[in-house]
Design a protein around this motif. Structure first.
Motif, mmCIF file in Angstrom:
data_model
loop_
_atom_site.group_PDB
_atom_site.id
_atom_site.type_symbol
_atom_site.label_atom_id
_atom_site.label_comp_id
_atom_site.label_asym_id
_atom_site.label_seq_id
_atom_site.Cartn_x
_atom_site.Cartn_y
_atom_site.Cartn_z
ATOM 1 N N SER A 79 -6.695 6.850 1.986
ATOM 2 C CA SER A 79 -7.813 6.081 1.440
ATOM 3 C C SER A 79 -7.471 4.596 1.373
ATOM 4 O O SER A 79 -8.325 3.741 1.604
ATOM 5 C CB SER A 79 -8.200 6.596 0.049
ATOM 6 O OG SER A 79 -7.221 6.265 -0.916
ATOM 7 N N TYR A 80 -6.203 4.255 1.060
ATOM 8 C CA TYR A 80 -5.780 2.855 1.055
ATOM 9 C C TYR A 80 -6.006 2.231 2.434
ATOM 10 O O TYR A 80 -6.528 1.130 2.565
ATOM 11 C CB TYR A 80 -4.292 2.748 0.705
ATOM 12 C CG TYR A 80 -3.961 2.853 -0.768
ATOM 13 C CD1 TYR A 80 -4.932 2.697 -1.744
ATOM 14 C CD2 TYR A 80 -2.650 3.111 -1.179
ATOM 15 C CE1 TYR A 80 -4.614 2.793 -3.084
ATOM 16 C CE2 TYR A 80 -2.318 3.209 -2.520
ATOM 17 C CZ TYR A 80 -3.304 3.054 -3.469
ATOM 18 O OH TYR A 80 -2.992 3.136 -4.799
ATOM 19 N N THR A 81 -5.575 2.958 3.464
ATOM 20 C CA THR A 81 -5.700 2.444 4.833
ATOM 21 C C THR A 81 -7.155 2.261 5.216
ATOM 22 O O THR A 81 -7.542 1.243 5.800
ATOM 23 C CB THR A 81 -5.027 3.414 5.828
ATOM 24 O OG1 THR A 81 -3.661 3.593 5.451
ATOM 25 C CG2 THR A 81 -5.079 2.863 7.244
ATOM 26 N N VAL B 193 2.806 4.540 -1.025
ATOM 27 C CA VAL B 193 2.587 5.559 -2.053
ATOM 28 C C VAL B 193 3.959 6.063 -2.499
ATOM 29 O O VAL B 193 4.679 6.690 -1.723
ATOM 30 C CB VAL B 193 1.718 6.705 -1.514
ATOM 31 C CG1 VAL B 193 1.624 7.821 -2.541
ATOM 32 C CG2 VAL B 193 0.330 6.184 -1.154
ATOM 33 N N LEU C 78 -4.395 9.736 -0.982
ATOM 34 C CA LEU C 78 -4.519 8.386 -1.518
ATOM 35 C C LEU C 78 -4.055 7.361 -0.495
ATOM 36 O O LEU C 78 -4.675 6.313 -0.316
ATOM 37 C CB LEU C 78 -3.691 8.257 -2.799
ATOM 38 C CG LEU C 78 -3.803 6.921 -3.539
ATOM 39 C CD1 LEU C 78 -5.231 6.695 -4.005
ATOM 40 C CD2 LEU C 78 -2.841 6.897 -4.711
ATOM 41 N N LYS C 79 -2.965 7.669 0.209
ATOM 42 C CA LYS C 79 -2.452 6.772 1.239
ATOM 43 C C LYS C 79 -3.508 6.546 2.320
ATOM 44 O O LYS C 79 -3.748 5.416 2.764
ATOM 45 C CB LYS C 79 -1.179 7.371 1.855
ATOM 46 C CG LYS C 79 -0.636 6.607 3.064
ATOM 47 C CD LYS C 79 -0.069 5.273 2.690
ATOM 48 C CE LYS C 79 0.629 4.627 3.884
ATOM 49 N NZ LYS C 79 1.164 3.310 3.554
ATOM 50 N N ASP D 148 -8.759 -0.733 3.393
ATOM 51 C CA ASP D 148 -8.339 -2.001 3.992
ATOM 52 C C ASP D 148 -9.190 -2.321 5.224
ATOM 53 O O ASP D 148 -9.696 -3.424 5.384
ATOM 54 C CB ASP D 148 -6.858 -1.923 4.365
ATOM 55 C CG ASP D 148 -6.376 -3.192 5.068
ATOM 56 O OD1 ASP D 148 -6.635 -4.285 4.545
ATOM 57 O OD2 ASP D 148 -5.760 -3.076 6.135
ATOM 58 N N SER E 198 0.812 -1.217 0.000
ATOM 59 C CA SER E 198 0.000 0.000 0.000
ATOM 60 C C SER E 198 0.847 1.270 0.000
ATOM 61 O O SER E 198 0.321 2.378 0.123
ATOM 62 C CB SER E 198 -0.936 0.009 1.212
ATOM 63 O OG SER E 198 -0.187 0.103 2.421
ATOM 64 N N THR F 103 2.668 5.694 -7.802
ATOM 65 C CA THR F 103 1.476 6.526 -7.669
ATOM 66 C C THR F 103 1.512 7.700 -8.634
ATOM 67 O O THR F 103 0.494 8.086 -9.207
ATOM 68 C CB THR F 103 1.370 7.062 -6.221
ATOM 69 O OG1 THR F 103 1.348 5.947 -5.331
ATOM 70 C CG2 THR F 103 0.106 7.887 -6.032
#
Length: 458
Positions: free
Chosen positions: A131-133, A84, A128-129, A136, A82, A106
């Motif tokens: 949102s990844y977390t 970035v 974006l980072k 998940d 995950s 990215t």
């Protein structure tokens, strides 16, 4: 522009580039770490986490092709899928940019960069980072919520004095964040009580996470509860949040906590005291905010005296204690429970059974129900499946063999296992489930009685 861009790692073999980037970014970022040697990437990433990584495409051994940049990009994503990563190069072109994005970058910037462009790119990457977390955690929370919605028989049914006392405690404690310990035999509905506490709490909009501690092996305990990083052990093929992280802001229900070994009790206690977890393979602690509910069918107070359950852990988990009565202690609730299960299973199996005869209810109330509500539920399901009439009669429950009804017949039974099982069941019934008293009556130690209970499935 957000002036808190988090923690940024910059890897470039050009000191002038590193210093220029740090000078620009330190005004906007929480922390900026610079590194000339890309070989230190594994060490840096295994010991910390970064919101954004700026990675040079070309190092001294590989001037223009970008091969080293792609190699280290793959290494970074292998350690943290995950991550970035923004690639930087003085020799960028569209083809290389597209390839970098396909590999997992990215974004892509050219040297010399425009300051505002670089800041905007990092700001977008930070979002974006995050949102990844969140994705998940939301994926795992969604699965648990779906499992929760599919749980049958959510309603707690009962009008007996014993259950009214339980309802009273739930009403008093639900709105607080007090840790609750639910005690009761197998099949008494401990998880239903835990869910009721969650639904009546201020955390009801968040996830309820249940964990059967008796089903978790010693080797998987930390992975299941605390999570792991990819590659931290053989089967760790991806990063995974543990149950504590998934339950953040919600309720964590640890069922069968009495089955935990002393070493695992110690690990659990440490997490509860610190209110933070560390994933396997990571050095970074994650703060947790949970409402803790535990349950067990084991006599944990007696186990403290036997040194098989930690007293400090017991103090930690039972700010409030709820004891669920066995079904034999609330026989007046059987008509309500039977009616409920009849409706459920008539609907499930499309049966037109309208009622249960008085004689049937009388028989159900005479039975001792060693398996409690779960046994009653299964008995009614089986009777409905097998019945051919519109009324459930006593003969539809022929398979119930109450030891109290057949104790004279048991005198003719010379099967030692069956005789032992019957005697143990009668002792347990006589002392209303009190293991210590039953063990004394049988002339056994508590540990010996536990082994026999396990052997006979009681």
């Amino acid at each position: 522009m957000d002036k808190e861009l988090g923690k940024i790692l910059i890897i470039d073999d050009d000191e002038d580039v590193l210093l220029a980037a740090k000078l620009l970014l330190k005004k906007h970022a929480h922390e900026v770490i610079i590194e000339k040697n890309p070989k230190k990437i594994p060490f840096l990433m295994n010991n910390d986490t970064y919101d954004v990584i700026l990675l040079d495409m070309n190092f001294s051994k590989d001037i223009t092709s970008g091969k080293e940049g792609f190699y280290w990009l793959e290494q970074i994503l292998d350690i943290d899928p995950s991550a970035v990563v923004i690639l930087i190069t003085a020799f960028g072109d569209v083809e290389m940019a597209v390839k970098a994005l396909k590999v997992g970058a990215t974004d892509f910037v050219l040297k010399p960069w425009q300051n505002e462009k670089l800041l905007a790119t990092i700001s977008t990457a930070i979002k974006l980072k995050k949102s990844y977390t969140e994705v998940d955690k939301l994926k795992q929370a969604k699965k648990l919520l779906e499992d929760d919605m599919n749980q049958p028989f959510k309603d707690i049914i009962g009008q007996s004095e014993a259950m009214k006392n339980v309802f009273s405690i739930i009403d008093k404690v639900a709105k607080t964040d007090a840790n609750v310990l639910i005690l009761g035999e197998n099949g008494t509905g401990k998880e239903l009580i835990a869910r009721a506490l969650h639904q009546k709490s201020s955390r009801q909009e968040n996830v309820f996470v249940g964990v059967d501690m008796g089903a978790i092996t010693e080797t998987l305990f930390e992975s299941e509860l605390f999570g792991h990083k990819k590659g931290s052990f053989t089967d760790a093929k991806e990063d995974r949040a543990g149950r504590f992280e998934v339950a953040n802001k919600g309720t964590l229900f640890l069922d069968e906590i009495g089955n935990l070994s002393l070493p695992l009790q110690s690990k659990l206690l440490t997490v509860l005291q610190r209110r933070e977890v560390t994933r396997i393979g990571s050095n970074k602690s994650v703060p947790i905010d949970i409402r803790l509910i535990c349950a067990t069918n084991m006599p944990v107070h007696d186990m403290v005296g036997d040194n098989t359950f930690r007293q400090d852990l017991l103090y930690r988990i039972n700010t409030v204690e709820i004891r669920l009565p066995a079904l034999r202690e609330r026989l007046e609730d059987i008509p309500l429970l039977a009616e409920h299960f009849m409706k459920v299973y008539c609907g499930k199996y499309r049966k037109q059974i309208k009622k249960m005869s008085a004689a049937t209810l009388k028989r159900l109330q005479k039975y001792s129900w060693p398996g409690n509500i779960r046994e009653l539920q299964h008995a009614i399901e089986r009777a409905i499946i097998m019945s051919e009439g519109s009324t459930l009669n006593p003969e539809d429950f022929f398979f119930l063999a109450d030891k109290t009804e057949t104790k004279n017949e048991s005198d003719d039974n010379f099967n030692l296992d069956e005789v032992e099982k019957n005697v143990i069941q009668r002792a347990i019934n006589k002392h209303s489930g009190n293991i210590s008293k039953a063990a004394k009556e049988l002339g056994l130690t508590r540990a010996s009685l536990y082994r026999r209970l396990e052997k006979h499935g009681l």
